[in-house]
Design an enzyme around this catalytic site. Structure first.
Site, short mmCIF file in Angstrom:
data_model
loop_
_atom_site.label_atom_id
_atom_site.label_comp_id
_atom_site.label_asym_id
_atom_site.label_seq_id
_atom_site.Cartn_x
_atom_site.Cartn_y
_atom_site.Cartn_z
N LYS A 190 44.81 42.25 37.35
CA LYS A 190 43.39 41.92 37.20
C LYS A 190 42.66 43.19 36.77
O LYS A 190 42.84 44.25 37.37
CB LYS A 190 42.83 41.42 38.54
N ASP A 319 36.48 31.45 42.17
CA ASP A 319 36.03 32.75 42.64
C ASP A 319 35.68 32.69 44.13
O ASP A 319 34.80 33.41 44.60
CB ASP A 319 34.84 33.27 41.84
#
Length: 402
Positions: A190, A319
């Site tokens: 990420k 998220d």
């Protein structure tokens, strides 16, 4: 051998509910679809079966009971974070999400990859949770989004993170940071390629890393067979990320026609996290963050519609804890509100998620695949909201909700 018997079964390839729904399970695999029930029978009556759902952006080490957004970064040690994550993982699984990507720690851990440890504990059967594809620490520049300065203006040297914990500047350091995550078990990388809405440092659309740094991150990950997900809002930052070879854009709230066209050309995935636009509580955020949200969120509602119309590959991601853990299915409802059909939303949480993960052992109810099965009351192809109330959850042939 056992058989699951239900009123119907969603065939995500055919795009229809096959009636009745019959699955034969042996160990952790589906060994037959349809036919006559054999062995032990789990009779689910009027429920309809689906593949286990997938959430491509969660943060299981964040959120949950007892966390305080401002003080937890400096008060919660790694053992406490892990204990909280166990509850978050359990809630996620019980909501019908049997696979997740945990996208990047950004906390003081001493270099330990807590999401890798949580994955191992779940795989060993010590705690209940979804299959986790861990990213380890998110890679971000000093002062960038996901550097803990996003929580406020800490004094210098308070909560300084190391390269091993993801803070990396320049080509040499980003390579080192990626290599460290891979060494200790990360299964994807990420990176923060632009600013964020809930970040005190800089504009949400501003590109964080140079093109050269982005290419270095992608090169390191791809040479090791790992994909790269990039937190990115700004259109130029999205274009740079896609051209660098990044595999998946997270959020993309400010993408424009040129960025969308480039994503389609390169086959870049979008995890659009649309539900947080309405569902994230910003009431206690600083005034400048509220102002950013008020400006960015309306544009994000339009950008997803444009991406849908252009044919961008969209996978479900929440998220979480921006959406509370266990309420992940609200993202599918929101995607339908944005213009997806219920079938397309289900595919975004199953077959497209599997494609993004580059796995072929899940995402469908088919012979030879993992026995990751959920069931709901009603027809989810007509009413996507049924997925917010999952009645049955099986992962790898083991029942967790019945």
């Amino acid at each position: 051998m056992l058989t699951i018997r239900a009123a119907g079964l969603v065939d995500v390839d055919l795009g229809e509910v096959v009636r009745p729904g019959i699955l034969q399970i042996d160990g952790d695999r589906i060994v037959g679809v349809g036919g006559s029930p054999e062995g032990e029978i789990i009779d689910l009556g009027d429920l309809v079966l689906l593949p286990g759902l997938m959430d491509m952006e969660v943060n299981l080490l964040m959120g949950g009971r007892g966390e305080h957004a401002v003080t937890s970064p400096v008060r919660d040690d790694p053992p406490l974070r892990m204990m909280r994550a166990v509850g978050n993982a359990r809630r996620t699984l019980r909501a019908g999400f049997t696979t997740v990507r945990n996208l990047g720690l950004f906390c003081k851990t001493g270099g330990y990859l807590l999401d890798v440890a949580l994955m191992k504990a779940i795989d060993a059967g010590w705690v209940d949770g979804p299959r986790i594809v861990p990213a380890g620490h998110a890679i971000t520049p000093t002062g960038g989004h996901l550097d803990p300065t996003m929580f406020g203006a800490f004094a210098p040297h308070v909560l300084d993170l190391t390269v091993e914990e993801g803070i990396a500047n320049g080509v040499a350091e980003v390579r080192r940071a990626v290599r460290y995550q891979i060494k200790h078990g990360a299964q994807l990388i990420k990176v923060c390629a632009s600013g964020g809405v809930m970040s005190h440092t800089g504009l949400p659309g501003a590109q964080h890393y140079s093109d050269e740094e982005l290419r270095a991150i992608v090169d390191e990950a791809h040479r090791h067979g790992l994909r790269v997900a990039a937190h990115t809002h700004g259109a130029q930052a999205v274009r740079s990320a896609v051209e660098a070879g990044i595999d998946c854009i997270e959020h993309g709230f400010l993408i424009d026609d040129e960025a969308i066209e480039l994503m389609v050309k390169h086959g870049t995935f979008l995890v659009a996290t649309q539900a947080l636009i309405e569902g994230m509580d910003v009431s206690h955020a600083a005034p400048e963050l509220k102002e950013k949200a008020a400006q960015i969120f309306p544009r994000a509602r339009n950008s997803i519609r444009e991406a849908l119309a252009a044919g961008v590959k969209i996978a479900v991601g929440t998220d979480a804890p921006a959406i509370p853990h266990g309420r992940n299915a609200i993202e599918l409802v929101t995607l339908v509100e944005r213009g997806m059909t219920p079938l397309d939303a289900i595919r975004a949480a199953t077959t497209t998620g599997a494609e993004l993960l580059a796995v072929t052992d899940r995402g469908r109810l088919a012979e030879g695949l993992l026995a990751d099965v959920i069931a709901v009351a009603g027809d989810p192809l007509r009413d996507i909201s049924t997925l917010q109330n999952v009645k049955f959850v099986m992962k790898g042939g083991k029942t967790f909700v019945h």
